[in-house]
Design a protein around this motif. Structure first.
Motif, PDB file in Angstrom:
ATOM      1  N   TRP A 103     -46.491   8.915  29.829  1.00  0.00           N
ATOM      2  CA  TRP A 103     -47.127  10.000  29.573  1.00  0.00           C
ATOM      3  C   TRP A 103     -46.154  10.625  28.411  1.00  0.00           C
ATOM      4  O   TRP A 103     -45.016  10.589  28.580  1.00  0.00           O
ATOM      5  N   GLU A 104     -46.978  10.524  27.414  1.00  0.00           N
ATOM      6  CA  GLU A 104     -46.055  11.053  26.111  1.00  0.00           C
ATOM      7  C   GLU A 104     -46.148  12.310  26.034  1.00  0.00           C
ATOM      8  O   GLU A 104     -46.943  13.125  26.522  1.00  0.00           O
ATOM      9  N   THR A 105     -45.137  12.867  25.090  1.00  0.00           N
ATOM     10  CA  THR A 105     -44.978  14.233  24.637  1.00  0.00           C
ATOM     11  C   THR A 105     -44.367  14.098  23.105  1.00  0.00           C
ATOM     12  O   THR A 105     -43.979  13.161  22.855  1.00  0.00           O
ATOM     13  N   MET A 106     -44.570  15.087  22.568  1.00  0.00           N
ATOM     14  CA  MET A 106     -44.013  15.517  21.275  1.00  0.00           C
ATOM     15  C   MET A 106     -43.599  16.926  21.027  1.00  0.00           C
ATOM     16  O   MET A 106     -43.979  17.927  21.702  1.00  0.00           O
ATOM     17  N   ASP A 107     -42.485  17.101  20.078  1.00  0.00           N
ATOM     18  CA  ASP A 107     -41.988  18.474  19.731  1.00  0.00           C
ATOM     19  C   ASP A 107     -42.285  18.641  18.233  1.00  0.00           C
ATOM     20  O   ASP A 107     -43.281  18.226  17.791  1.00  0.00           O
ATOM     21  N   ALA A 108     -41.414  19.751  17.834  1.00  0.00           N
ATOM     22  CA  ALA A 108     -41.644  19.885  16.244  1.00  0.00           C
ATOM     23  C   ALA A 108     -41.175  18.773  15.502  1.00  0.00           C
ATOM     24  O   ALA A 108     -40.242  18.959  14.612  1.00  0.00           O
ATOM     25  N   GLY A 109     -42.069  17.611  15.214  1.00  0.00           N
ATOM     26  CA  GLY A 109     -41.732  16.671  14.545  1.00  0.00           C
ATOM     27  C   GLY A 109     -42.375  15.420  14.767  1.00  0.00           C
ATOM     28  O   GLY A 109     -43.190  15.405  15.788  1.00  0.00           O
ATOM     29  N   SER A 162     -32.429  18.750  25.570  1.00  0.00           N
ATOM     30  CA  SER A 162     -33.301  19.327  26.701  1.00  0.00           C
ATOM     31  C   SER A 162     -34.775  18.973  25.944  1.00  0.00           C
ATOM     32  O   SER A 162     -35.207  19.665  25.124  1.00  0.00           O
ATOM     33  N   LEU A 163     -35.223  17.957  26.694  1.00  0.00           N
ATOM     34  CA  LEU A 163     -36.663  17.530  26.300  1.00  0.00           C
ATOM     35  C   LEU A 163     -37.677  18.397  27.115  1.00  0.00           C
ATOM     36  O   LEU A 163     -37.721  18.059  28.434  1.00  0.00           O
ATOM     37  N   ALA A 164     -38.675  19.046  26.196  1.00  0.00           N
ATOM     38  CA  ALA A 164     -39.348  19.917  27.254  1.00  0.00           C
ATOM     39  C   ALA A 164     -40.653  19.249  27.809  1.00  0.00           C
ATOM     40  O   ALA A 164     -41.189  18.486  27.022  1.00  0.00           O
ATOM     41  N   MET A 165     -40.941  19.251  29.113  1.00  0.00           N
ATOM     42  CA  MET A 165     -42.008  18.669  29.765  1.00  0.00           C
ATOM     43  C   MET A 165     -43.236  19.565  29.512  1.00  0.00           C
ATOM     44  O   MET A 165     -44.496  19.399  29.109  1.00  0.00           O
ATOM     45  N   ILE A 166     -42.907  20.786  29.914  1.00  0.00           N
ATOM     46  CA  ILE A 166     -43.901  22.005  29.594  1.00  0.00           C
ATOM     47  C   ILE A 166     -43.074  22.665  28.352  1.00  0.00           C
ATOM     48  O   ILE A 166     -41.971  23.088  28.727  1.00  0.00           O
ATOM     49  N   LYS A 167     -43.913  22.974  27.398  1.00  0.00           N
ATOM     50  CA  LYS A 167     -43.397  23.332  26.348  1.00  0.00           C
ATOM     51  C   LYS A 167     -43.292  25.051  26.192  1.00  0.00           C
ATOM     52  O   LYS A 167     -44.142  25.614  26.640  1.00  0.00           O
ATOM     53  N   TYR A 168     -41.954  25.390  25.547  1.00  0.00           N
ATOM     54  CA  TYR A 168     -41.781  26.655  25.022  1.00  0.00           C
ATOM     55  C   TYR A 168     -42.244  26.696  23.430  1.00  0.00           C
ATOM     56  O   TYR A 168     -42.099  25.734  22.727  1.00  0.00           O
ATOM     57  N   TRP A 169     -43.394  27.551  23.219  1.00  0.00           N
ATOM     58  CA  TRP A 169     -43.803  27.723  22.022  1.00  0.00           C
ATOM     59  C   TRP A 169     -44.234  29.071  21.794  1.00  0.00           C
ATOM     60  O   TRP A 169     -45.244  29.479  22.211  1.00  0.00           O
ATOM     61  N   GLY A 170     -43.692  29.902  21.084  1.00  0.00           N
ATOM     62  CA  GLY A 170     -43.845  31.296  20.555  1.00  0.00           C
ATOM     63  C   GLY A 170     -42.656  32.147  21.433  1.00  0.00           C
ATOM     64  O   GLY A 170     -42.199  32.127  22.162  1.00  0.00           O
ATOM     65  N   LYS A 171     -42.652  33.218  20.576  1.00  0.00           N
ATOM     66  CA  LYS A 171     -41.668  34.243  21.086  1.00  0.00           C
ATOM     67  C   LYS A 171     -41.996  35.630  21.488  1.00  0.00           C
ATOM     68  O   LYS A 171     -43.081  36.040  21.073  1.00  0.00           O
ATOM     69  N   GLN A 172     -41.703  36.063  22.182  1.00  0.00           N
ATOM     70  CA  GLN A 172     -41.705  37.632  22.900  1.00  0.00           C
ATOM     71  C   GLN A 172     -41.023  38.392  21.922  1.00  0.00           C
ATOM     72  O   GLN A 172     -41.566  39.502  21.777  1.00  0.00           O
ATOM     73  N   ASP A 173     -39.857  38.023  21.502  1.00  0.00           N
ATOM     74  CA  ASP A 173     -38.996  38.486  20.555  1.00  0.00           C
ATOM     75  C   ASP A 173     -38.118  37.792  19.772  1.00  0.00           C
ATOM     76  O   ASP A 173     -37.442  36.791  20.172  1.00  0.00           O
ATOM     77  N   THR A 174     -38.530  37.962  18.523  1.00  0.00           N
ATOM     78  CA  THR A 174     -37.965  36.892  17.544  1.00  0.00           C
ATOM     79  C   THR A 174     -36.459  37.046  17.246  1.00  0.00           C
ATOM     80  O   THR A 174     -35.890  36.068  17.135  1.00  0.00           O
ATOM     81  N   ASP A 189     -53.466  29.275  10.612  1.00  0.00           N
ATOM     82  CA  ASP A 189     -53.903  29.296   9.199  1.00  0.00           C
ATOM     83  C   ASP A 189     -52.728  29.650   8.092  1.00  0.00           C
ATOM     84  O   ASP A 189     -52.440  30.632   8.356  1.00  0.00           O
ATOM     85  N   PRO A 190     -52.230  28.899   7.508  1.00  0.00           N
ATOM     86  CA  PRO A 190     -52.623  27.390   7.178  1.00  0.00           C
ATOM     87  C   PRO A 190     -52.061  26.424   8.621  1.00  0.00           C
ATOM     88  O   PRO A 190     -51.175  27.011   9.326  1.00  0.00           O
ATOM     89  N   PRO A 191     -52.895  25.443   8.360  1.00  0.00           N
ATOM     90  CA  PRO A 191     -52.344  24.570   9.707  1.00  0.00           C
ATOM     91  C   PRO A 191     -50.922  23.956   9.667  1.00  0.00           C
ATOM     92  O   PRO A 191     -50.471  23.845   8.548  1.00  0.00           O
ATOM     93  N   ILE A 192     -50.447  23.655  10.794  1.00  0.00           N
ATOM     94  CA  ILE A 192     -49.202  23.089  11.095  1.00  0.00           C
ATOM     95  C   ILE A 192     -49.053  21.732  11.499  1.00  0.00           C
ATOM     96  O   ILE A 192     -49.673  21.568  12.673  1.00  0.00           O
ATOM     97  N   VAL A 193     -48.903  20.674  10.821  1.00  0.00           N
ATOM     98  CA  VAL A 193     -49.229  19.329  11.359  1.00  0.00           C
ATOM     99  C   VAL A 193     -47.744  18.647  11.231  1.00  0.00           C
ATOM    100  O   VAL A 193     -47.497  18.086  10.174  1.00  0.00           O
ATOM    101  N   TYR A 194     -47.306  18.359  12.397  1.00  0.00           N
ATOM    102  CA  TYR A 194     -46.073  17.570  12.386  1.00  0.00           C
ATOM    103  C   TYR A 194     -46.306  16.155  12.775  1.00  0.00           C
ATOM    104  O   TYR A 194     -45.418  15.215  12.487  1.00  0.00           O
ATOM    105  N   TRP A 195     -47.576  15.465  13.023  1.00  0.00           N
ATOM    106  CA  TRP A 195     -47.915  14.251  13.478  1.00  0.00           C
ATOM    107  C   TRP A 195     -47.781  13.335  12.160  1.00  0.00           C
ATOM    108  O   TRP A 195     -48.306  13.945  11.106  1.00  0.00           O
TER     109      TRP A 195
END
Ligand code: PMV
Length: 337
Positions: free
Chosen positions: A289-295, A17-29, A261-267
């Motif tokens: 129109w490009e998109t990227m995920d955790a990678g 499932s490729l997100a066009m609008i991203k989920y990033w961050g949790k309300q409950d881990t 902090d520290p930065p996260i750079v997948y690119w």
């Protein structure tokens, strides 16, 4: 009233499932409840196949459920929440699995843990195969299976349907938005920039962003605005409306990571070459129109008639890059045995 399970096996095939609008961050881990709404497309041509066997725990000689990916045993702690949630669902549907273990073997026709949403297709295929092997078959509602898949990986909640799906902030399960036939000439070019596994899991990166990025709050506030823009573009099948929302969503998601902090750079350098190429292609009046995920991988949304020209230009920008052209995919399928 529950009855004891009986031995069974099943195989399921699911797509990422490729997100066009991203989920990033949790309300409950622990429960994997998303903090942002996401809108995604199911990708045809990328498949995860999972075979599950259910066997009695006393006879097994194993201390737990077992999951293997490409023949390699996975740390079972990563799957505990998922299997607990599945056993609860089975019990609610009258099947007692407390004295039974699952043995799952999974493989994909694309690299795992490399930012190509293998966890989405993986947990979607796993939940469906577990349901088949336990004799639940079609009994639970797809939304219930989606809620169990979510505990494994929130993006997996969306992979239980084909076409376009949404997972709202705070939601336990995803929901279908449009089926796979909604946009026949939409194409997604998946560019594999690098094959290796990602440097940091999305789970850890999300948590780190939530805790250590000053932009996280702004990201949360903004995400529902982008979600509405993307919905309007999808509804009208208009890439000139959907595309800019797709681009803003991934750019803003990464902005929160860069500012952490520290930065996260997948690119990687290759990712940037493809991002620049898309910008130039758009400058020539072609919707790409490009998109990227955790990678480091880059995925480009475009229309069928432009796929060849765009692919050529991506190849020129990053010689040797592996490109797959995907259409909008269907729902996962279950085969017993
Ligand atoms: O569900 P996870 O933990 O694999 O996280 C998915 C995160 C992104 O792919 C970056 C965004 C998304 O909505 O799929």
């Amino acid at each position: 009233m529950t009855t004891e399970a009986v031995s069974g096996s099943a195989t399921a095939v699911a797509h990422p499932s490729l997100a066009m609008i991203k989920y990033w961050g949790k309300q409950d881990t622990t429960e994997n409840i998303p903090a942002t709404p996401s809108l995604a497309v199911t990708l045809d041509g990328l498949d995860t196949t999972t075979h599950v066997v259910l066997y009695p725990s006393e006879a097994s000689g194993s201390p737990s459920d077992i999951v293997k990916i490409d023949g390699v045993s996975q740390p079972i702690q990563r799957y505990k929440g998922f299997f607990d949630a599945f056993r609860r669902l089975a019990s609610e549907n009258g099947i007692d699995l407390t004295r039974w273990w699952f043995m799952a073997e999974s493989s994909s026709n694309f690299p795992s843990a490399a930012g190509l949403a293998s966890s989405a297709s993986g947990f979607a295929a796993l939940v469906l195969a577990c349901a088949g092997a336990s004799g639940l078959g079609d009994v639970p509602d797809t939304r219930d299976l989606s809620a169990v898949a979510r505990v494994g990986s929130a993006s997996a909640a969306r992979s239980l349907w084909g076409g376009f799906t949404q997972l709202n902030a705070g939601a336990k399960s995803a929901a279908p938005v449009k089926d796979a036939s909604w946009w026949p000439n939409l194409r997604i070019i998946v560019a594999e920039v690098e094959k290796g596994p990602k440097s940091i899991s999305s789970r850890m990166a999300m948590e780190s962003t939530r805790l250590h990025s000053p932009y996280y709050k702004a990201w949360l506030e903004d995400s529902s605005i982008l979600f509405r823009q993307a919905m309007a573009g999808l509804e009208s099948r208009d890439l000139s409306i959907l595309g800019p929302a797709i681009r803003k969503s991934y750019m803003r998601m990464f902005a929160t990571m860069f500012a952490s902090d520290p930065p996260i750079v997948y690119w990687k350098p290759g990712s940037l070459s493809l991002i620049n190429a898309c910008e130039k292609i758009r400058g020539d009046g072609i919707q790409a129109w490009e998109t990227m995920d955790a990678g480091p991988q880059v995925k480009v949304f475009c229309l069928d008639e432009n796929t060849e020209a765009i692919s050529r230009r991506l190849q020129m920008a990053l010689p040797g890059v592996n490109l797959r052209i995907c259409t909008v995919g269907g729902a996962p399928v279950l085969r017993n045995g």
